[in-house]
Design a protein around this motif. Structure first.
Motif, short mmCIF file in Angstrom:
data_model
loop_
_atom_site.label_atom_id
_atom_site.label_comp_id
_atom_site.label_asym_id
_atom_site.label_seq_id
_atom_site.Cartn_x
_atom_site.Cartn_y
_atom_site.Cartn_z
N LEU A 54 0.81 -1.22 0.00
CA LEU A 54 0.00 0.00 0.00
C LEU A 54 0.85 1.27 0.00
O LEU A 54 0.42 2.32 -0.50
N GLN A 55 2.07 1.18 0.56
CA GLN A 55 2.92 2.36 0.67
C GLN A 55 4.15 2.26 -0.25
O GLN A 55 5.23 2.74 0.09
N CYS A 56 3.95 1.63 -1.39
CA CYS A 56 5.06 1.44 -2.33
C CYS A 56 5.73 2.77 -2.69
O CYS A 56 5.06 3.70 -3.15
N PRO A 57 7.04 2.90 -2.47
CA PRO A 57 7.72 4.19 -2.69
C PRO A 57 8.23 4.38 -4.12
O PRO A 57 8.83 5.41 -4.42
N TYR A 58 8.01 3.40 -5.01
CA TYR A 58 8.60 3.44 -6.35
C TYR A 58 7.57 3.76 -7.42
O TYR A 58 6.37 3.74 -7.19
N GLN A 59 8.10 4.04 -8.62
CA GLN A 59 7.26 4.32 -9.79
C GLN A 59 7.76 3.50 -10.98
O GLN A 59 8.90 3.04 -10.99
N GLY A 60 6.88 3.35 -11.97
CA GLY A 60 7.28 2.70 -13.21
C GLY A 60 7.70 1.24 -13.02
O GLY A 60 7.08 0.49 -12.26
N LEU A 61 8.78 0.86 -13.71
CA LEU A 61 9.25 -0.51 -13.68
C LEU A 61 9.66 -0.95 -12.28
O LEU A 61 9.39 -2.08 -11.86
N MET A 62 10.29 -0.06 -11.54
CA MET A 62 10.71 -0.39 -10.18
C MET A 62 9.49 -0.70 -9.30
O MET A 62 9.54 -1.59 -8.45
#
Length: 207
Positions: A54-62
């Motif tokens: 829920l708190q994923c700090p990444y964007q895109g492929l990461m």
């Protein structure tokens, strides 16, 4: 690109698949759709993983890579919980999980041969267990004997066929493996409170 559960599990080797709880494995790897009702509990470890998702700090492929890794960890924790419960419930140590698999195979063989089921000895030989292990294991896994399980399944299948209204009572009895119509009627009435003809007529009136 999304991967279907069947494709995901087919990528596992045979030894790896044997570590997946049998009821989960059947739900996602069999060609037939399998009902699945078991529900576990969300442990503290699972909550931590869910919070990470829920708190994923990444964007895109990461982000995708991170979420997939967290999802795999969640699945692993889930499988571990049910595998431990399966062993505890049925008294099978880890090395006996293969026997549990064979018990489920025996059940599938019985249900696919309603009209002419194998004898207990034939069934044991077909799944690679001795007769004693099959009898004891079937009762541990399903809570009843192999042929009581088959008997109840036949009656439930008969009830479903009668409800459809497309077959006569005699045809339904033969389809589910009852050679004697009188015995079929007696067993059906004992289980459902009506004889097959009464049940058929009742269902037709309610349609």
């Amino acid at each position: 690109m999304e991967i279907e559960p069947q494709e995901f599990f087919q990528s596992f080797g045979e030894e790896d698949l044997e570590q997946v709880p049998i009821f989960l494995r059947q739900a996602v790897t069999d060609s037939k759709v399998q009902p699945y009702y078991r529900q576990g509990e969300i442990t503290q470890q699972m909550w931590l993983v869910l919070c990470n998702i829920l708190q994923c700090p990444y964007q895109g492929l990461m982000k995708r890579m991170y979420l997939e890794s967290q999802a795999m960890e969640l699945i692993t924790l889930y499988f571990q919980q049910f595998q431990e419960q399966e062993i505890h419930d049925h008294g099978f140590p880890g090395r006996k999980l293969r026997d549990v698999d064979r018990i489920y195979q025996a059940k599938d063989i019985l249900l696919s041969n309603l009209e002419n089921p194998p004898s207990l000895i034939e069934l044991a030989r077909e799944v690679g267990l001795n007769e004693f292990k099959l009898k004891r294991g079937f009762r541990q896994v399903f809570g009843t004997s192999a042929f009581k399980y088959l008997h109840d399944y036949r009656l439930e299948k008969a009830r479903q066929l009668l409800a459809l209204g497309e077959m006569k009572v005699e045809e339904v009895a033969l389809r589910v493996g009852f050679d004697s119509r009188s015995y079929f009627a007696s067993a059906f009435r004992k289980k459902f409170g009506l004889n097959p003809k009464q049940y058929f007529q009742h269902r037709q009136k309610s349609l």
